[in-house]
Design a protein around this motif. Structure first.
Motif, PDB file in Angstrom:
ATOM      1  N   ALA A   1       0.837  -1.200   0.000  1.00 34.46           N
ATOM      2  CA  ALA A   1       0.000   0.000   0.000  1.00 34.46           C
ATOM      3  C   ALA A   1       0.876   1.255   0.000  1.00 34.46           C
ATOM      4  CB  ALA A   1      -0.909  -0.005   1.225  1.00 34.46           C
ATOM      5  N   GLU A   2       1.918   1.225   0.806  1.00 38.35           N
ATOM      6  CA  GLU A   2       2.834   2.362   0.862  1.00 38.35           C
ATOM      7  C   GLU A   2       3.496   2.598  -0.495  1.00 38.35           C
ATOM      8  OE1 GLU A   2       6.613   3.965   3.574  1.00 38.35           O
ATOM      9  OE2 GLU A   2       5.859   1.908   3.818  1.00 38.35           O
ATOM     10  N   ALA A   3       3.850   1.523  -1.165  1.00 34.73           N
ATOM     11  CA  ALA A   3       4.479   1.642  -2.484  1.00 34.73           C
ATOM     12  C   ALA A   3       3.520   2.280  -3.490  1.00 34.73           C
ATOM     13  CB  ALA A   3       4.919   0.263  -2.974  1.00 34.73           C
ATOM     14  N   GLU A   4       2.254   1.924  -3.415  1.00 31.96           N
ATOM     15  CA  GLU A   4       1.270   2.511  -4.334  1.00 31.96           C
ATOM     16  C   GLU A   4       1.066   3.991  -4.037  1.00 31.96           C
ATOM     17  OE1 GLU A   4      -0.016   1.189  -7.049  1.00 31.96           O
ATOM     18  OE2 GLU A   4       1.197  -0.587  -6.604  1.00 31.96           O
ATOM     19  N   LEU A   5       0.987   4.341  -2.759  1.00 28.14           N
ATOM     20  CA  LEU A   5       0.819   5.747  -2.390  1.00 28.14           C
ATOM     21  C   LEU A   5       2.017   6.578  -2.847  1.00 28.14           C
ATOM     22  CD1 LEU A   5      -0.667   5.342   1.203  1.00 28.14           C
ATOM     23  CD2 LEU A   5      -1.861   6.219  -0.807  1.00 28.14           C
ATOM     24  N   ASN A   6       3.193   5.987  -2.821  1.00 32.96           N
ATOM     25  CA  ASN A   6       4.405   6.703  -3.254  1.00 32.96           C
ATOM     26  C   ASN A   6       4.409   6.990  -4.756  1.00 32.96           C
ATOM     27  OD1 ASN A   6       5.470   6.819  -0.676  1.00 32.96           O
ATOM     28  ND2 ASN A   6       6.697   4.961  -0.899  1.00 32.96           N
ATOM     29  N   LYS A   7       3.590   6.274  -5.503  1.00 30.35           N
ATOM     30  CA  LYS A   7       3.509   6.501  -6.953  1.00 30.35           C
ATOM     31  C   LYS A   7       2.606   7.691  -7.306  1.00 30.35           C
ATOM     32  CE  LYS A   7       4.137   1.575  -8.016  1.00 30.35           C
ATOM     33  NZ  LYS A   7       3.493   0.355  -8.585  1.00 30.35           N
ATOM     34  N   ILE A   8       1.874   8.181  -6.313  1.00 27.26           N
ATOM     35  CA  ILE A   8       0.953   9.290  -6.556  1.00 27.26           C
ATOM     36  C   ILE A   8       1.708  10.608  -6.411  1.00 27.26           C
ATOM     37  CG2 ILE A   8      -1.173  10.415  -5.773  1.00 27.26           C
ATOM     38  CD1 ILE A   8      -2.005   7.681  -4.622  1.00 27.26           C
ATOM     39  N   PRO A   9       1.606  11.508  -7.384  1.00 30.31           N
ATOM     40  CA  PRO A   9       2.342  12.783  -7.301  1.00 30.31           C
ATOM     41  C   PRO A   9       1.881  13.609  -6.108  1.00 30.31           C
ATOM     42  CG  PRO A   9       0.742  12.829  -9.097  1.00 30.31           C
ATOM     43  CD  PRO A   9       0.802  11.412  -8.624  1.00 30.31           C
ATOM     44  N   PRO A  10       2.788  14.351  -5.484  1.00 31.52           N
ATOM     45  CA  PRO A  10       2.434  15.145  -4.298  1.00 31.52           C
ATOM     46  C   PRO A  10       1.408  16.236  -4.589  1.00 31.52           C
ATOM     47  CG  PRO A  10       4.651  15.673  -5.060  1.00 31.52           C
ATOM     48  CD  PRO A  10       4.208  14.465  -5.827  1.00 31.52           C
ATOM     49  N   THR A  11       1.261  16.586  -5.862  1.00 34.64           N
ATOM     50  CA  THR A  11       0.296  17.631  -6.225  1.00 34.64           C
ATOM     51  C   THR A  11      -1.147  17.138  -6.121  1.00 34.64           C
ATOM     52  OG1 THR A  11       0.588  16.964  -8.541  1.00 34.64           O
ATOM     53  CG2 THR A  11       1.860  18.856  -7.765  1.00 34.64           C
ATOM     54  N   TYR A  12      -1.333  15.813  -6.060  1.00 33.35           N
ATOM     55  CA  TYR A  12      -2.694  15.271  -5.949  1.00 33.35           C
ATOM     56  C   TYR A  12      -3.086  15.218  -4.481  1.00 33.35           C
ATOM     57  CZ  TYR A  12      -6.646  12.083  -6.077  1.00 33.35           C
ATOM     58  OH  TYR A  12      -7.891  11.518  -5.909  1.00 33.35           O
ATOM     59  N   GLU A  13      -4.096  15.978  -4.121  1.00 30.94           N
ATOM     60  CA  GLU A  13      -4.520  16.045  -2.729  1.00 30.94           C
ATOM     61  C   GLU A  13      -5.978  15.602  -2.602  1.00 30.94           C
ATOM     62  OE1 GLU A  13      -3.777  20.082  -1.522  1.00 30.94           O
ATOM     63  OE2 GLU A  13      -1.744  19.590  -0.906  1.00 30.94           O
ATOM     64  N   SER A  14      -6.228  14.676  -1.704  1.00 29.58           N
ATOM     65  CA  SER A  14      -7.603  14.250  -1.408  1.00 29.58           C
ATOM     66  C   SER A  14      -7.658  13.745   0.026  1.00 29.58           C
ATOM     67  CB  SER A  14      -8.055  13.143  -2.367  1.00 29.58           C
ATOM     68  OG  SER A  14      -7.448  11.898  -2.042  1.00 29.58           O
ATOM     69  N   PHE A  15      -8.837  13.774   0.587  1.00 30.45           N
ATOM     70  CA  PHE A  15      -9.032  13.301   1.954  1.00 30.45           C
ATOM     71  C   PHE A  15      -8.599  11.845   2.096  1.00 30.45           C
ATOM     72  CE2 PHE A  15     -12.055  10.859   4.626  1.00 30.45           C
ATOM     73  CZ  PHE A  15     -11.561  11.246   5.863  1.00 30.45           C
ATOM     74  N   GLU A  16      -9.052  10.990   1.171  1.00 28.52           N
ATOM     75  CA  GLU A  16      -8.740   9.568   1.256  1.00 28.52           C
ATOM     76  C   GLU A  16      -7.236   9.334   1.178  1.00 28.52           C
ATOM     77  OE1 GLU A  16     -10.534   6.970   1.924  1.00 28.52           O
ATOM     78  OE2 GLU A  16     -12.432   8.044   2.066  1.00 28.52           O
ATOM     79  N   ARG A  17      -6.565  10.086   0.312  1.00 22.85           N
ATOM     80  CA  ARG A  17      -5.123   9.908   0.140  1.00 22.85           C
ATOM     81  C   ARG A  17      -4.392  10.197   1.453  1.00 22.85           C
ATOM     82  NH1 ARG A  17      -0.801  12.569  -3.081  1.00 22.85           N
ATOM     83  NH2 ARG A  17       1.074  11.479  -2.421  1.00 22.85           N
ATOM     84  N   TYR A  18      -4.716  11.346   2.093  1.00 21.34           N
ATOM     85  CA  TYR A  18      -3.993  11.720   3.301  1.00 21.34           C
ATOM     86  C   TYR A  18      -4.390  10.882   4.505  1.00 21.34           C
ATOM     87  CZ  TYR A  18      -1.767  15.559   0.897  1.00 21.34           C
ATOM     88  OH  TYR A  18      -0.991  16.286   0.023  1.00 21.34           O
ATOM     89  N   LYS A  19      -5.629  10.397   4.518  1.00 23.72           N
ATOM     90  CA  LYS A  19      -6.038   9.487   5.589  1.00 23.72           C
ATOM     91  C   LYS A  19      -5.193   8.217   5.545  1.00 23.72           C
ATOM     92  CE  LYS A  19      -9.622   6.829   5.165  1.00 23.72           C
ATOM     93  NZ  LYS A  19     -11.008   6.311   5.010  1.00 23.72           N
ATOM     94  N   LEU A  20      -4.983   7.683   4.350  1.00 18.88           N
ATOM     95  CA  LEU A  20      -4.159   6.481   4.200  1.00 18.88           C
ATOM     96  C   LEU A  20      -2.689   6.770   4.487  1.00 18.88           C
ATOM     97  CD1 LEU A  20      -5.708   4.873   0.982  1.00 18.88           C
ATOM     98  CD2 LEU A  20      -6.309   4.458   3.364  1.00 18.88           C
ATOM     99  N   GLU A  21      -2.218   7.924   4.025  1.00 22.53           N
ATOM    100  CA  GLU A  21      -0.823   8.313   4.287  1.00 22.53           C
ATOM    101  C   GLU A  21      -0.568   8.380   5.794  1.00 22.53           C
ATOM    102  OE1 GLU A  21       1.564   8.599   2.183  1.00 22.53           O
ATOM    103  OE2 GLU A  21       0.946   9.541   0.299  1.00 22.53           O
ATOM    104  N   ALA A  22      -1.543   8.911   6.540  1.00 22.02           N
ATOM    105  CA  ALA A  22      -1.399   9.016   7.992  1.00 22.02           C
ATOM    106  C   ALA A  22      -1.331   7.640   8.632  1.00 22.02           C
ATOM    107  CB  ALA A  22      -2.575   9.813   8.570  1.00 22.02           C
ATOM    108  N   MET A  23      -2.162   6.734   8.159  1.00 21.37           N
ATOM    109  CA  MET A  23      -2.170   5.381   8.713  1.00 21.37           C
ATOM    110  C   MET A  23      -0.850   4.665   8.441  1.00 21.37           C
ATOM    111  SD  MET A  23      -6.087   4.398   7.618  1.00 21.37           S
ATOM    112  CE  MET A  23      -5.987   2.691   8.125  1.00 21.37           C
ATOM    113  N   VAL A  24      -0.324   4.844   7.245  1.00 21.51           N
ATOM    114  CA  VAL A  24       0.959   4.215   6.896  1.00 21.51           C
ATOM    115  C   VAL A  24       2.081   4.800   7.749  1.00 21.51           C
ATOM    116  CG1 VAL A  24       2.690   3.993   5.081  1.00 21.51           C
ATOM    117  CG2 VAL A  24       0.285   3.554   4.557  1.00 21.51           C
ATOM    118  N   ALA A  25       2.078   6.127   7.904  1.00 20.27           N
ATOM    119  CA  ALA A  25       3.096   6.774   8.738  1.00 20.27           C
ATOM    120  C   ALA A  25       3.012   6.269  10.175  1.00 20.27           C
ATOM    121  CB  ALA A  25       2.919   8.294   8.693  1.00 20.27           C
ATOM    122  N   ASP A  26       1.789   6.054  10.652  1.00 16.23           N
ATOM    123  CA  ASP A  26       1.592   5.486  11.993  1.00 16.23           C
ATOM    124  C   ASP A  26       2.242   4.113  12.104  1.00 16.23           C
ATOM    125  OD1 ASP A  26       0.420   7.065  13.889  1.00 16.23           O
ATOM    126  OD2 ASP A  26      -1.632   6.612  13.296  1.00 16.23           O
TER     127      ASP A  26
END
Length: 285
Positions: free
Chosen positions: A124-149
């Protein structure tokens, strides 16, 4: 002598009428096709929202099999599988969706979500890393937070949780997750505040209420906070508080809370009664 000319005119007129009829039929076919597309689109939306998850899976599986080149139907199948609590199957379908040239960043976020639900954190982390930082969405950052946790990268997790909260009008779930993250770090006061925030946005969120009691109990605050709750919920929260107190060595306080939980519950509270009996047996022995 005029008959051949007249016949030719008649034949010409007939051919013209046939041509008009063919043109009309083609227009009708196009119109019907448009109507069918609209009807199908409406049906797809219905199956994704109000349909039974398993019926939705069956519908999209059949329709996608009949139209293997339709990415939108594969997308519908993947979403339905997630709703039906079949994340591993959903992830397999999402993998085919993101491989399509028409795939979007939102598709990749949904793929990462299915992977997380399947406990595939690294993928999941690898897939999120493929998304450009310019793309912002609630779902994206919710998952990013969980992975960082999961990586114990607390600074990054806090940043992502904060961004996610700002991108939704219903942040109760995010506040609850953020609070639980703080709870696992031992930051009990910070966790308590975040659980209060979650309940403020969703007074029905019992998970946040229970977590709030855990955070307060960890600080040896053994009173139930003033929040909206049913009588049954109050009994359950007293039970959670009691176990927290006992775990920290405050046995007598815990025993009193257990008794209060039994007295508060509108029905027989089996779990609390068993815990009380176990404490009494331990004292007797």
């Amino acid at each position: 002598m005029r008959h051949p000319v007249f016949l030719a005119l008649c034949l010409g007129g007939a051919v013209g009428l046939m041509g008009c009829q063919k043109a009309s039929d083609a227009e009708v076919d196009r119109a019907l096709k448009s109507v069918n597309v609209i009807d199908e689109s409406n049906l797809n939306d219905i199956m994704l929202t109000v349909g039974d998850p398993n019926e939705s899976v069956a519908y999209f599986r059949k329709t996608a099999a009949e139209n293997p080149d339709r990415t939108d139907l594969k997308r519908g199948l993947a979403q339905s599988l997630v709703r039906a609590q079949k994340p591993q199957e959903a992830a397999a379908v999402w993998a085919t969706v993101v491989a399509d040239p028409s795939a979007t960043n939102n598709d990749r976020v949904a793929y990462a979500d299915a992977l997380l639900r399947s406990n595939e954190w690294k993928r999941a982390e690898a897939e999120l890393n493929k998304i450009p930082p310019t793309y912002e969405s609630f779902e994206r950052y919710k998952l990013e937070a969980m992975v960082a946790d999961s990586n114990k990268n607390w600074k990054k997790a806090d940043s992502f949780y904060e961004i996610a909260v700002g991108l939704t009008t219903t942040p109760a779930g995010v506040y609850n997750n953020w609070g639980y993250s703080k709870l696992t770090r031992g930051e009990y006061a910070g966790a308590e505040k975040l659980f209060f925030d979650a309940i403020t946005y969703d007074p029905q969120l019992f998970t946040a209420k229970n977590n709030l009691v855990l955070a307060r109990g960890a600080q040896r605050k053994y009173d139930i906070p003033v929040i909206k709750m049913t009588q049954t919920e109050r009994a359950q929260l007293l039970y959670t508080m009691a176990l927290t107190a006992i775990k920290q060595g405050d046995v007598q306080i815990g025993k009193g809370l257990l008794q209060e939980a039994v007295d508060t519950h509108p029905q027989h509270f089996e779990a609390a009664v068993r815990s009380l009996d176990a404490l009494d047996a331990k004292v007797t022995n």
